[in-house]
Write a protein that holds these residues in place. Sequence first.
Motif, PDB file in Angstrom:
ATOM      1  N   VAL A   1      26.447 -27.920 -23.991  1.00 43.05           N
ATOM      2  CA  VAL A   1      25.544 -26.853 -24.412  1.00 43.05           C
ATOM      3  C   VAL A   1      24.778 -27.321 -25.651  1.00 43.05           C
ATOM      4  CG1 VAL A   1      25.313 -24.437 -25.068  1.00 43.05           C
ATOM      5  CG2 VAL A   1      27.173 -25.146 -23.554  1.00 43.05           C
ATOM      6  N   GLY A   2      23.458 -27.277 -25.589  1.00 40.82           N
ATOM      7  CA  GLY A   2      22.648 -27.642 -26.729  1.00 40.82           C
ATOM      8  C   GLY A   2      22.623 -26.521 -27.755  1.00 40.82           C
ATOM      9  N   GLY A   3      23.106 -26.784 -28.965  1.00 44.52           N
ATOM     10  CA  GLY A   3      23.141 -25.741 -29.987  1.00 44.52           C
ATOM     11  C   GLY A   3      24.550 -25.497 -30.489  1.00 44.52           C
ATOM     12  N   PHE A   4      24.636 -24.637 -31.469  1.00 47.13           N
ATOM     13  CA  PHE A   4      25.921 -24.309 -32.090  1.00 47.13           C
ATOM     14  C   PHE A   4      26.468 -23.011 -31.527  1.00 47.13           C
ATOM     15  CE2 PHE A   4      25.277 -26.751 -36.343  1.00 47.13           C
ATOM     16  CZ  PHE A   4      25.173 -27.935 -35.617  1.00 47.13           C
ATOM     17  N   LEU A   5      27.804 -22.923 -31.478  1.00 48.40           N
ATOM     18  CA  LEU A   5      28.455 -21.715 -30.990  1.00 48.40           C
ATOM     19  C   LEU A   5      28.109 -20.519 -31.872  1.00 48.40           C
ATOM     20  CD1 LEU A   5      30.450 -20.278 -29.103  1.00 48.40           C
ATOM     21  CD2 LEU A   5      32.305 -21.090 -30.574  1.00 48.40           C
ATOM     22  N   SER A   6      28.023 -20.733 -33.180  1.00 52.84           N
ATOM     23  CA  SER A   6      27.703 -19.632 -34.103  1.00 52.84           C
ATOM     24  C   SER A   6      26.333 -19.047 -33.810  1.00 52.84           C
ATOM     25  CB  SER A   6      27.764 -20.124 -35.545  1.00 52.84           C
ATOM     26  OG  SER A   6      26.862 -21.201 -35.750  1.00 52.84           O
ATOM     27  N   GLN A   7      25.381 -19.867 -33.373  1.00 57.61           N
ATOM     28  CA  GLN A   7      24.038 -19.374 -33.035  1.00 57.61           C
ATOM     29  C   GLN A   7      24.094 -18.420 -31.848  1.00 57.61           C
ATOM     30  OE1 GLN A   7      22.314 -23.334 -32.422  1.00 57.61           O
ATOM     31  NE2 GLN A   7      21.016 -23.026 -34.229  1.00 57.61           N
ATOM     32  N   LEU A   8      25.018 -18.693 -30.945  1.00 59.08           N
ATOM     33  CA  LEU A   8      25.161 -17.840 -29.760  1.00 59.08           C
ATOM     34  C   LEU A   8      25.818 -16.514 -30.106  1.00 59.08           C
ATOM     35  CD1 LEU A   8      25.150 -17.386 -26.649  1.00 59.08           C
ATOM     36  CD2 LEU A   8      27.344 -18.568 -26.597  1.00 59.08           C
ATOM     37  N   LEU A   9      26.890 -16.556 -30.889  1.00 57.68           N
ATOM     38  CA  LEU A   9      27.672 -15.353 -31.164  1.00 57.68           C
ATOM     39  C   LEU A   9      27.012 -14.421 -32.176  1.00 57.68           C
ATOM     40  CD1 LEU A   9      31.260 -16.892 -31.297  1.00 57.68           C
ATOM     41  CD2 LEU A   9      30.099 -15.814 -29.370  1.00 57.68           C
ATOM     42  N   GLU A  10      26.109 -14.941 -32.984  1.00 57.47           N
ATOM     43  CA  GLU A  10      25.482 -14.108 -34.005  1.00 57.47           C
ATOM     44  C   GLU A  10      24.455 -13.145 -33.426  1.00 57.47           C
ATOM     45  OE1 GLU A  10      23.908 -16.895 -36.749  1.00 57.47           O
ATOM     46  OE2 GLU A  10      25.840 -17.298 -37.734  1.00 57.47           O
ATOM     47  N   ARG A  11      23.977 -13.428 -32.230  1.00 54.85           N
ATOM     48  CA  ARG A  11      22.958 -12.574 -31.625  1.00 54.85           C
ATOM     49  C   ARG A  11      23.443 -12.084 -30.271  1.00 54.85           C
ATOM     50  NH1 ARG A  11      17.207 -15.377 -31.605  1.00 54.85           N
ATOM     51  NH2 ARG A  11      16.826 -13.441 -30.475  1.00 54.85           N
ATOM     52  N   GLU A  12      23.639 -10.777 -30.191  1.00 59.59           N
ATOM     53  CA  GLU A  12      24.201 -10.185 -28.975  1.00 59.59           C
ATOM     54  C   GLU A  12      23.303 -10.413 -27.773  1.00 59.59           C
ATOM     55  OE1 GLU A  12      25.708  -5.842 -27.254  1.00 59.59           O
ATOM     56  OE2 GLU A  12      24.989  -6.051 -29.312  1.00 59.59           O
ATOM     57  N   GLU A  13      21.992 -10.268 -27.956  1.00 62.46           N
ATOM     58  CA  GLU A  13      21.098 -10.413 -26.809  1.00 62.46           C
ATOM     59  C   GLU A  13      21.099 -11.834 -26.283  1.00 62.46           C
ATOM     60  OE1 GLU A  13      18.632 -10.946 -30.587  1.00 62.46           O
ATOM     61  OE2 GLU A  13      20.233  -9.658 -29.827  1.00 62.46           O
ATOM     62  N   ARG A  14      21.300 -12.802 -27.171  1.00 64.70           N
ATOM     63  CA  ARG A  14      21.352 -14.189 -26.722  1.00 64.70           C
ATOM     64  C   ARG A  14      22.647 -14.452 -25.963  1.00 64.70           C
ATOM     65  NH1 ARG A  14      20.214 -18.662 -31.144  1.00 64.70           N
ATOM     66  NH2 ARG A  14      18.166 -17.652 -30.994  1.00 64.70           N
TER      67      ARG A  14
ATOM     68  N   MET B   1      19.212 -21.948 -25.344  1.00 64.17           N
ATOM     69  CA  MET B   1      20.149 -23.074 -25.274  1.00 64.17           C
ATOM     70  C   MET B   1      20.255 -23.590 -23.844  1.00 64.17           C
ATOM     71  SD  MET B   1      23.319 -21.839 -27.685  1.00 64.17           S
ATOM     72  CE  MET B   1      23.070 -21.411 -29.400  1.00 64.17           C
ATOM     73  N   GLU B   2      20.230 -24.890 -23.712  1.00 64.31           N
ATOM     74  CA  GLU B   2      20.322 -25.503 -22.399  1.00 64.31           C
ATOM     75  C   GLU B   2      21.770 -25.853 -22.078  1.00 64.31           C
ATOM     76  OE1 GLU B   2      18.682 -29.421 -19.947  1.00 64.31           O
ATOM     77  OE2 GLU B   2      18.056 -29.053 -22.019  1.00 64.31           O
ATOM     78  N   VAL B   3      22.194 -25.547 -20.866  1.00 66.15           N
ATOM     79  CA  VAL B   3      23.534 -25.886 -20.400  1.00 66.15           C
ATOM     80  C   VAL B   3      23.406 -26.968 -19.334  1.00 66.15           C
ATOM     81  CG1 VAL B   3      25.651 -25.045 -19.323  1.00 66.15           C
ATOM     82  CG2 VAL B   3      24.381 -23.558 -20.871  1.00 66.15           C
ATOM     83  N   GLN B   4      24.004 -28.119 -19.584  1.00 71.66           N
ATOM     84  CA  GLN B   4      23.928 -29.252 -18.671  1.00 71.66           C
ATOM     85  C   GLN B   4      25.304 -29.548 -18.094  1.00 71.66           C
ATOM     86  OE1 GLN B   4      22.779 -32.925 -20.554  1.00 71.66           O
ATOM     87  NE2 GLN B   4      22.875 -34.106 -18.660  1.00 71.66           N
TER      88      GLN B   4
END
Length: 255
Positions: free
Chosen positions: A97-110, A1-4
């Motif tokens: 932030v490009g992407g959904f919050l759920s995509q971030l929280l579902e994967r610990e390593e991400r 995910m890109e943070v601008q």
Amino acid sequence: MEVQILSRKLIAPSSPTPPHLQNLKVSCFDQLAPSIYLPCIFYYPADGENNEKRSKEMEKSLAETLSLFYPLGGRYIKDEFSVECNDMGAEFLEAKVGGFLSQLLEREERESEMASHLVAPLFQAENSPLVIVQFNMFACGGLAIGISIAHRIADAFTIGTFINAWATACRIGSEKVHCRPSFQLGSLFPPKEMPSSSATAPGTDIKIIRRRFVFDGHTLSKLKAIARGGDSEQLVKHHPSRVEVVTALIWMALS
């Protein structure tokens, strides 16, 4: 995910710091604190509210809260072991932030990989703001609010008190904030002349171990029911929040 990063500004206290409070000596304990920032990230799912409006509300309530915690709106003077309470303000960044919050929280390593992009870096220049806020807006409408506070002026208790006061001011108004902090520790335990040490910051090769605990909605509902004592005996007089029941559970496990 890109943070601008979309914008960057300084938020000054809503009321100027009186002249007699504009120079604050840190205590001998704070003098020994490493020159690092203590980061926190708070995640909020999308709920249909306008995030741009929320950002403005947070800026306004931050300015009001900084008037109570006036040293956090100043700058640390390393050679003098003091904070110049000059109302230069905290730094407030808006980021997309490009992407959904759920995509971030579902994967610990991400989440671990992304965390460093949602808050300010661990180390900052000596004349940097003592509080840095990053308001991260996800494509889904979710939020991640990253807060970094200099350890030179704040310990964990101070940070918790500041964030709680800010949340109260943002939610129901600064007039409802009853906290009136005192910053007189430096007068009781003044800084001392000590030999300089180069070991004020950890090396970049040090590994940090993190632990992640996930509580889903069903589990939180069960914890709330236990705290309320079910339908019979009531253990608490109010309906606890999700944060309260999880904090109580972790505290009980550590006791």
